[in-house]
Write an enzyme that holds these catalytic residues in place. Structure first.
Site, mmCIF file in Angstrom:
data_model
loop_
_atom_site.group_PDB
_atom_site.id
_atom_site.type_symbol
_atom_site.label_atom_id
_atom_site.label_comp_id
_atom_site.label_asym_id
_atom_site.label_seq_id
_atom_site.Cartn_x
_atom_site.Cartn_y
_atom_site.Cartn_z
ATOM 1 N N ASP A 62 0.817 -1.219 0.000
ATOM 2 C CA ASP A 62 0.000 0.000 0.000
ATOM 3 C C ASP A 62 0.848 1.265 0.000
ATOM 4 O O ASP A 62 1.992 1.281 0.443
ATOM 5 C CB ASP A 62 -0.917 0.010 1.225
ATOM 6 C CG ASP A 62 -0.126 -0.004 2.534
ATOM 7 O OD1 ASP A 62 0.836 -0.791 2.632
ATOM 8 O OD2 ASP A 62 -0.464 0.766 3.456
ATOM 9 N N GLU A 63 0.262 2.321 -0.517
ATOM 10 C CA GLU A 63 0.761 3.693 -0.418
ATOM 11 C C GLU A 63 2.200 3.867 -0.881
ATOM 12 O O GLU A 63 2.913 4.756 -0.406
ATOM 13 C CB GLU A 63 0.597 4.200 1.025
ATOM 14 C CG GLU A 63 -0.856 4.233 1.457
ATOM 15 C CD GLU A 63 -1.060 4.681 2.889
ATOM 16 O OE1 GLU A 63 -2.100 5.282 3.169
ATOM 17 O OE2 GLU A 63 -0.181 4.410 3.734
ATOM 18 N N VAL A 64 2.631 3.070 -1.842
ATOM 19 C CA VAL A 64 4.006 3.172 -2.344
ATOM 20 C C VAL A 64 4.250 4.545 -2.957
ATOM 21 O O VAL A 64 5.348 5.107 -2.852
ATOM 22 C CB VAL A 64 4.283 2.056 -3.370
ATOM 23 C CG1 VAL A 64 5.735 2.089 -3.822
ATOM 24 C CG2 VAL A 64 3.954 0.690 -2.775
ATOM 25 N N PHE A 112 3.524 7.336 -1.939
ATOM 26 C CA PHE A 112 3.878 8.360 -0.969
ATOM 27 C C PHE A 112 5.377 8.621 -0.947
ATOM 28 O O PHE A 112 5.802 9.701 -0.541
ATOM 29 C CB PHE A 112 3.431 7.934 0.442
ATOM 30 C CG PHE A 112 1.973 8.108 0.715
ATOM 31 C CD1 PHE A 112 1.055 8.205 -0.308
ATOM 32 C CD2 PHE A 112 1.510 8.177 2.019
ATOM 33 C CE1 PHE A 112 -0.294 8.354 -0.051
ATOM 34 C CE2 PHE A 112 0.158 8.324 2.297
ATOM 35 C CZ PHE A 112 -0.740 8.417 1.253
ATOM 36 N N ILE A 160 -0.495 7.608 7.946
ATOM 37 C CA ILE A 160 -0.323 6.681 6.829
ATOM 38 C C ILE A 160 -0.838 5.352 7.315
ATOM 39 O O ILE A 160 -0.477 4.899 8.385
ATOM 40 C CB ILE A 160 1.144 6.509 6.411
ATOM 41 C CG1 ILE A 160 1.828 7.855 6.213
ATOM 42 C CG2 ILE A 160 1.237 5.679 5.153
ATOM 43 C CD1 ILE A 160 3.289 7.725 5.841
#
Length: 537
Positions: free
Chosen positions: A310-312, A314, A536
């Protein structure tokens, strides 16, 4: 009126009262009816296992009776005399391993199921019936019930983030006890992330001695982590309670703690999220992570590993200038970072498959091309139903865990100031958790068989002590348990609230710092307000 008629009228009234009375158990059983009389629990109770394979369950029940009620028992065949006998036996075969029946009368109780997991669920129901009675001296008089029960979902999960705050072995065991009490059966353990690495990997000791330093509140907090012996102990403890433990080794993002320990595999980040990613352009990164996953797989027998995913975006901006990533993109014909991310993930998934494990990941990985029969997607972004639809259309199994209403780091009362809100007026109160139905999600229509179940998640950005964890988890864990177990048509929030009242007494007895739904000022909100932008997941 004649006495016979009066007796008959009284009997009819009693039967109607029994029929109308809700079983005082959370989650509410599928079918239940009040039986006549009470069963007495005291030191003369006998536990009889009709099958040697059920001996561990009899031992578990024995330990729980002693721990909860200070009741010991005689371990022998059914004796003569007026003693209470609790019988565990194999029932008829069935497709649902969690199903069970419980039959009670003045002489004792019989718990039957086709599978040991069902027997365990019956034991949990019996313990809860006993817990919600008032002791009489050294005995408990437990109202008799006849119950036929099975859950709506096979996956009834809870995720705990220990990277951002480390709770320790005893607190985790306590959570597992409560999970078992409410028939939750999957513990998703978020052990690695940017603030800290919490899992001992013997081949790379700096992951814990260096990467284990700090937490979300205090980056200089002493290193805290679980040794491999700790892990084995907790996994065994969970197994005794029929809870599978699924570890999460987050990648390729949320890697800052690991990169502090082994900077050679750092893929960079941004000013706000430094050293956020593993480097997909270095071949050594894949071997390094494969080594970690191999050790992880030996510790967790659940047959699946969660790889995050997830959220790579960012923190992968540095990939644009990394020579290794640039070479990889040129060699593979990639045109953007997302393709690099999917390539990385598919390679690491292959490692997990080679270890005879399934891959779990957050819903960002729906874009990757993975074997449908070996992939489980956790759908968490309720504002992105297209990712859920993509996962389902690809044939992936899914676990439904949307932030609204299943993220317990969100506030649960309009007056609370600490924790998250999605936007004005949107937070996760008890009623929204309780009333959630997967059927309300349009993308699921036609794919119901791919939904393994539901999961609540507790991220620990706003947690700086165990009291705060209690406050966020209790009583919402009870509402979630019923949403996971009980069919929507059988759920009634007002009736649930009545059954919740005695559970509050149990929280009090356990010295939990819970949120009191009935007296909100009893325990005030704890913790330090956090900027919403710092979150996050």
């Amino acid at each position: 009126m004649k006495p016979v008629f009066l007796s008959m009228l009284l009997w009819v009234c009693c039967q109607q009262l029994h029929a109308q009375q809700a079983c005082p158990v959370i989650p509410l059983p599928a079918q239940s009816s009040r039986a006549n009389g009470e069963m007495i629990l005291n030191d003369e109770v006998v536990i009889a296992a009709k099958d040697n394979s059920l001996r561990p369950l009899a031992d578990y029940l024995s330990k729980e009776l002693e721990r909860r009620f200070n009741i010991s028992h005689e371990d022998r065949a059914r004796p003569s005399g007026k003693v209470t006998v609790i019988t565990l036996e194999r029932g008829k075969s069935g497709n649902n391993p969690d199903a069970y029946t419980l039959r009670m009368n003045k002489a004792g109780a019989m718990i039957a199921a086709a599978h040991p997991a069902g027997i365990f669920n019956g034991i949990s129901t019996l313990l809860q019936l006993a817990e919600t009675t008032v002791p009489t001296g050294t005995s408990r008089h437990v109202a008799c019930w006849n119950i036929t029960d099975a859950p709506r979902y096979a996956w009834r999960g809870f995720m705990l983030d220990e990277s951002r705050f480390f709770f320790g072995k005893e607190k985790v065991k306590s959570i597992l006890d409560w999970m078992a009490f409410y028939k939750l059966n999957r513990f998703h353990w978020h052990l690695t992330d940017a603030p800290g690495w919490r899992l001992e990997i013997k081949k790379y000791p700096l992951l814990t001695t260096v990467g284990g330093i700090g937490n979300h509140i205090d980056p200089k907090a002493p290193a805290a982590f679980y040794t491999q012996d700790d892990i084995r102990e907790i996994v065994a403890y969970a197994k005794e309670r029929f809870i599978e433990v699924v570890p999460e080794i987050d990648m390729p993002g949320h890697a800052s703690a690991a990169n502090r320990a082994y900077p050679a595999f750092d893929g960079g980040g941004t000013e706000r999220y430094p050293s956020f990613t593993f480097n997909p352009g270095k071949e050594g990164t894949y071997q390094y992570l494969a080594d970690i996953l191999k050790e992880t797989s030996t510790l967790f027998p659940a047959g699946m590993i969660h790889l995050g995913g997830d959220e790579v975006s960012f923190g992968n901006k540095a990939w644009d200038s990394d020579t290794g990533v640039i070479s990889l993109m040129k060699a593979k014909g990639f045109v953007d970072r997302k393709q690099v991310e999917d390539y990385f993930f598919q390679r690491m998934a292959d490692t997990v498959f080679s270890l005879r494990n399934k891959v779990m990941a957050w819903d960002e990985i729906a874009t990757a091309s993975l074997p449908a029969n070996k992939t489980i997607v956790c759908w968490w972004r309720q504002e992105k139903p297209e990712n859920l639809k993509m996962a389902l259309d690809k044939g992936y199994s899914v676990v439904i865990c949307p932030r609204l209403p299943f993220y317990f780091d969100f506030v649960q009362d309009s007056t609370h100031k600490i924790g998250r809100r999605w936007k004005v007026g949107e937070y996760n109160d008890l009623k929204s958790v309780y009333n959630f139905s997967v059927a309300s999600i349009p993308a699921v229509s036609g794919h119901e068989k791919q939904v393994l179940g539901v999961q609540a998640c507790l991220w620990s950005e706003t947690i700086s002590n165990p009291k705060r964890l209690d406050f966020l988890l209790f009583p919402r864990i009870t509402a979630f348990a019923e949403a996971a177990w009980t069919q929507p048509a059988s759920r009634n929030f007002d009736q649930y609230v009545e059954r919740l009242k005695p559970q509050m007494e149990l929280f009090e007895q356990a010295r939990l710092y819970y949120y009191d739904y009935f007296a909100p000022s009893r325990h005030v909100e704890t913790g330090k307000p956090t900027d919403q932008k710092s979150f996050i997941d």
